[in-house]
Enzyme design. Structure first.
Site, short mmCIF file in Angstrom:
data_model
loop_
_atom_site.label_atom_id
_atom_site.label_comp_id
_atom_site.label_asym_id
_atom_site.label_seq_id
_atom_site.Cartn_x
_atom_site.Cartn_y
_atom_site.Cartn_z
N HIS A 1 -5.99 -21.33 10.23
CA HIS A 1 -7.44 -21.39 9.64
C HIS A 1 -8.00 -20.25 9.06
O HIS A 1 -8.38 -20.73 8.30
CB HIS A 1 -7.81 -22.72 10.60
CG HIS A 1 -9.26 -22.84 10.90
ND1 HIS A 1 -9.79 -23.86 9.51
CD2 HIS A 1 -10.37 -21.58 10.41
CE1 HIS A 1 -11.30 -23.17 9.66
NE2 HIS A 1 -11.93 -22.20 10.19
N ASP B 1 0.94 -1.18 0.07
CA ASP B 1 0.14 -0.06 -0.24
C ASP B 1 0.81 1.37 0.38
O ASP B 1 2.55 1.44 0.15
CB ASP B 1 -0.97 0.02 1.66
CG ASP B 1 -0.35 0.31 2.80
OD1 ASP B 1 1.10 0.03 2.64
OD2 ASP B 1 -0.74 -0.34 3.80
N CYS C 1 -12.81 -28.79 6.20
CA CYS C 1 -11.58 -27.76 5.63
C CYS C 1 -10.31 -28.91 5.74
O CYS C 1 -9.70 -29.14 6.51
CB CYS C 1 -11.08 -26.77 6.45
SG CYS C 1 -10.06 -25.87 6.37
N CYS D 1 -7.31 -27.67 6.15
CA CYS D 1 -5.74 -26.85 6.05
C CYS D 1 -5.04 -27.61 7.64
O CYS D 1 -5.74 -28.20 8.16
CB CYS D 1 -6.63 -25.47 7.18
SG CYS D 1 -7.23 -25.25 8.35
N CYS E 1 -6.90 -27.99 10.78
CA CYS E 1 -8.15 -28.70 11.02
C CYS E 1 -7.62 -29.81 10.46
O CYS E 1 -8.39 -31.36 11.04
CB CYS E 1 -9.06 -28.35 9.45
SG CYS E 1 -9.58 -26.52 10.18
N ASP F 1 -8.70 -7.74 0.75
CA ASP F 1 -7.82 -7.75 2.12
C ASP F 1 -7.86 -7.37 3.00
O ASP F 1 -8.67 -6.84 3.03
CB ASP F 1 -6.20 -6.83 1.67
CG ASP F 1 -6.49 -5.44 1.68
OD1 ASP F 1 -6.10 -5.11 3.36
OD2 ASP F 1 -6.82 -5.10 1.01
#
Length: 374
Positions: free
Chosen positions: A336, A93, A305, A307, A310, A267
């Site tokens: 997660h 940014d 999930c 990930c 999980c 974002d």
């Protein structure tokens, strides 16, 4: 090499679309959520862990990196990609929002913004030229124009003067930009809650034919209904063949509605901020893992999930870690949460490709659960 946006599919019922943003460090499949790595780090996570969530592009913060360690150090290291060992796209940014948030410390003039560093008290001036100079040194794939971001509630006259200054600053950014082949400069549409000013700002910026466009100033205190309205009327005014980025938004409902308006990129600090407070995002709900109901719950956080969290740990274990103040608990929840929001935008992408977005995500497009952090 270089930059291009490839439009692949559209939703027949809404303005939602699927695309690919091609950058020198690889593609970004849109729509997509982008994790925030303020100080060249997504808090608590290694680059390998971030990649495992499905992240393709991450953010870093020009203002904070200028203060620490300084752009010259990062440039000597070979740029942000080398410095933080992330070989996929990065966006920085401009520092404009951070300067805006230091309302008690800064002074805005036509030349730029002067403020007192919250780190050591020294006086610093950031001009449009300085912002671009810093970002050129950092070496991100996408850099943002330096803009003025007024608080919500300012008058129409004040906001009009602000967007006119933002345009003048953009012209200076364009003249200062030294690496247009390696770094795509995005403009930011401001205008607050005033639809006519948003339209006027978009019209003037689009004429410059920049690589991409962002909508800013929609997460600075407005009601969510106003955010939806501003995005709904502004996104279609931006070029179809360029990526559209909604800054600072990362909740289920807001992303779904923005995608329906034609937004491609998002974002937000929500996933790691929630993780650091012991909170998990699970299929649209917000779970406080400190709650006693998880103490003997040996199911995964979310059995659907993929990930790492999980696939390996139970709710009971996460409850134990969070209640014990163990760092691993905050890391696993952050991991997660990022994976969850990226999965959400990827599922939307697949539904647009399949022609079922409006039906599959109808709850989010209407009365969805708000998970804005408190």
């Amino acid at each position: 090499m270089g930059f291009s946006f490839e439009l692949i599919a559209r939703c027949p019922q809404t303005g939602a679309r699927v695309g690919v943003w091609h950058t020198p460090h690889g593609p970004v499949e849109t729509p997509r959520f982008m994790p925030v790595g303020t100080l060249a780090t997504v808090k608590g996570l290694t680059p390998a862990q971030i990649a495992s969530t499905g992240a393709q592009m991450i953010l870093a913060n020009t203002y904070h990196l200028h203060l620490q360690p300084g752009e010259s150090i990062i440039e000597k290291a070979g740029g942000l990609h080398e410095f933080m060992a992330w070989n996929q796209p990065i966006l920085t940014d401009s520092g404009g929002f951070q300067v805006f948030s230091l309302s008690q410390l800064r002074q805005i003039k036509e030349s730029g913004v002067t403020f007192r560093s919250p780190r050591d008290g020294r006086i610093i001036e950031i001009t449009p030229e300085k912002s671009i100079q810093i970002q050129n040194a950092l070496g991100a794939d996408v850099i943002m124009a330096f803009d003025e971001c007024p608080p919500t509630g300012v008058s129409h006259e004040t906001m009009k003067a602000s967007i006119e200054r933002t345009y003048r600053w953009l012209e200076r950014c364009l003249r200062a930009h030294q690496r247009p082949q390696q770094q795509a400069l995005f403009a930011i549409v401001q205008g607050g809650i005033y639809e006519d000013l948003r339209a006027a700002a978009a019209e003037s910026l689009v004429k410059l034919d920049l690589p991409g466009y962002a909508i800013g100033g929609v997460s600075v205190g407005e009601e969510t209904s106003l955010i939806h309205r501003i995005v709904q009327i502004t996104a279609p005014l931006l070029p179809e063949n360029k990526p559209r980025y909604l800054m600072g938004v990362g909740t289920y409902r807001e992303m779904a509605k923005a995608i329906a308006s034609g937004i491609d990129l998002f974002d937000c600090v929500i996933p790691t901020r929630f993780g650091r407070h012991g909170t998990a995002l699970v299929r649209g709900e917000r779970w406080n893992l400190k709650n006693a109901r998880f103490k003997e719950d040996f199911a995964p956080l979310d059995e659907t999930c993929p990930c790492y969290t999980c696939q390996h740990f139970s709710r009971a274990y996460l409850n134990h870690l969070i209640k014990s103040g163990e760092m691993l608990g905050y890391i696993l929840l952050s991991l997660h949460n990022i994976a969850e929001l990226i999965r959400f935008t990827r599922e939307i992408r697949q539904s647009i490709l399949g022609g079922t977005f409006a039906q599959d995500f109808a709850p989010w497009l209407e009365d969805a659960l708000d998970v804005t952090p408190t």
